[in-house]
Enzyme design. Sequence first.
Site, PDB file in Angstrom:
ATOM      1  N   THR A 178      -3.617   2.867   5.593  1.00 48.65           N
ATOM      2  CA  THR A 178      -4.965   2.656   6.146  1.00 48.65           C
ATOM      3  C   THR A 178      -5.011   1.680   7.318  1.00 48.65           C
ATOM      4  OG1 THR A 178      -5.368   0.887   4.559  1.00 48.65           O
ATOM      5  CG2 THR A 178      -6.114   3.103   3.940  1.00 48.65           C
ATOM      6  N   CYS A 185      -8.492   3.309   8.219  1.00 45.26           N
ATOM      7  CA  CYS A 185      -9.876   3.096   7.772  1.00 45.26           C
ATOM      8  C   CYS A 185     -10.777   2.639   8.915  1.00 45.26           C
ATOM      9  CB  CYS A 185      -9.907   2.093   6.631  1.00 45.26           C
ATOM     10  SG  CYS A 185      -9.750   0.407   7.207  1.00 45.26           S
ATOM     11  N   GLU A 213       0.830  -1.208   0.000  1.00 41.72           N
ATOM     12  CA  GLU A 213       0.000   0.000   0.000  1.00 41.72           C
ATOM     13  C   GLU A 213       0.868   1.263   0.000  1.00 41.72           C
ATOM     14  OE1 GLU A 213      -3.198   0.242   2.937  1.00 41.72           O
ATOM     15  OE2 GLU A 213      -3.098   2.420   2.831  1.00 41.72           O
TER      16      GLU A 213
HETATM   17  C1  2E4 Z   1      -5.996  -3.214   1.478  1.00 47.77           C
HETATM   18  C2  2E4 Z   1      -5.774  -2.218   2.368  1.00 47.77           C
HETATM   19  O1  2E4 Z   1      -2.636  -3.705   4.505  1.00 47.77           O
HETATM   20  P1  2E4 Z   1      -2.737  -5.063   5.120  1.00 47.77           P
HETATM   21  O2  2E4 Z   1      -1.399  -5.766   5.106  1.00 47.77           O
HETATM   22  O3  2E4 Z   1      -3.365  -5.043   6.461  1.00 47.77           O
HETATM   23  O4  2E4 Z   1      -3.688  -5.846   4.120  1.00 47.77           O
HETATM   24  P2  2E4 Z   1      -4.574  -7.148   4.271  1.00 47.77           P
HETATM   25  O5  2E4 Z   1      -4.677  -7.738   2.929  1.00 47.77           O
HETATM   26  O6  2E4 Z   1      -4.137  -8.018   5.388  1.00 47.77           O
HETATM   27  O7  2E4 Z   1      -5.986  -6.568   4.691  1.00 47.77           O
HETATM   28  C3  2E4 Z   1      -6.859  -6.033   3.767  1.00 47.77           C
HETATM   29  C4  2E4 Z   1      -6.442  -4.700   3.263  1.00 47.77           C
HETATM   30  C5  2E4 Z   1      -6.327  -4.478   1.935  1.00 47.77           C
HETATM   31  C6  2E4 Z   1      -6.172  -3.685   4.113  1.00 47.77           C
HETATM   32  N1  2E4 Z   1      -5.898  -2.473   3.666  1.00 47.77           N
HETATM   33 FE1  SF4 Z   2      -8.154  -2.122   3.864  1.00 50.84          FE
HETATM   34 FE2  SF4 Z   2      -9.866  -0.790   5.335  1.00 50.84          FE
HETATM   35 FE3  SF4 Z   2     -10.305  -1.154   2.737  1.00 50.84          FE
HETATM   36 FE4  SF4 Z   2     -10.500  -3.180   4.437  1.00 50.84          FE
HETATM   37  S1  SF4 Z   2     -11.818  -1.357   4.358  1.00 50.84           S
HETATM   38  S2  SF4 Z   2      -9.479  -3.228   2.457  1.00 50.84           S
HETATM   39  S3  SF4 Z   2      -8.887  -2.736   5.889  1.00 50.84           S
HETATM   40  S4  SF4 Z   2      -8.657   0.043   3.634  1.00 50.84           S
END
Ligand code: 2E4
Ligand code: SF4
Length: 319
Positions: free
Chosen positions: A173, A203, A135
């Site tokens: 996020t 988020c 990200e």
């Molecule tokens: C997109 C943005 O960012 P993280 O490593 O927490 O991603 P994960 O795929 O585990 O969780 C969903 C996500 C996707 C979270 N933020």
């Molecule tokens: Fe990531 Fe939050 Fe979107 Fe879920 S809602 S994919 S945790 S930015």
Amino acid sequence: MWSAAVAPRRVLLASPRAFCAGVERAIDVVDRALERAGGEPVHVRKQIVHNVHVVEELAAKGAVFVEELDAVPDGGTVVFSAHGVSPAVRDEASRRGLDVIDATCPLVAKVHIEARRFAARGDTVLLVGHAGHEETEGTLGEAPEQTLLVESAADVAALDVPDPARVSYLTQTTLAVDETAEIVDALRARFPALRGPGTDDICYATTNRQEALRAVSGEADLVVVVGSANSSNSLRLAELAARDGTAAHLIDDVGELRLEWLAGAATIGLTAGASAPPRLVDDVIEALSGLGPVDVEVRETAVETVRFGLPPQVRAAQD
Ligand code: 2E4
Ligand code: SF4
């Protein structure tokens, strides 16, 4: 070992936990892309979300996971993961004539829009996040010449910006809410003219899962977080419990639950990161039930009703 682990226990089930709206949408995008492709390959750049079970299931349905676009044949179909991509990746895809379906979470896309807006007004953008995470790589790519990564409050003193009166900040996020507040305070102390997104870009799902866990971790002898080791939001949950003084373990599934953790743990706090399928949490409860009577108490600190619409390329298949 077994005898020490066999005991009646209480499970405090944090709620909300597991899949968020952005993850459900991203998985749905791949499912629908596979349906739409009718047997033709559907490539996914990087893990669609950071969870081994989600990736394995989609791979079993035919999705082809690749690290970079050079593994996608010209004209092929590629899905961008929920974590977003930099403009350089988008440009390469369009140069190569790839059929792109974008599963970037709308809340990540919002941060990209802010990055462009802040950079366009001439600010140096201070991006609070973790180096090397997909990200942050995507967000940094919006204005690479004007963006600096800030990983901790300790980084703030060393920041070298061309004009301290023109600085903005953004965040990843999925950061820890408390740690991020400290970093933003340090930024504000150093740059009084700092502008930003309001509070931060963490988020709703990240915030809610952290709050829900906080409501159980103080009472628990042990916290179990279901999620993969490369999942930022899941890791933050385990760290949060540990910071609050409760032993915490991040596990991919019940197969990683260790009996020695359970000895003497009469109350277990249980949650899952935003990319972890909810059924993996049920598996943990079931396994604990095999070790003695389990009293499950749901501790709900928020109700989530957020839903995101699908991208246009797969929307037709929605109804
Ligand atoms: C997109 C943005 O960012 P993280 O490593 O927490 O991603 P994960 O795929 O585990 O969780 C969903 C996500 C996707 C979270 N933020
Ligand atoms: Fe990531 Fe939050 Fe979107 Fe879920 S809602 S994919 S945790 S930015």
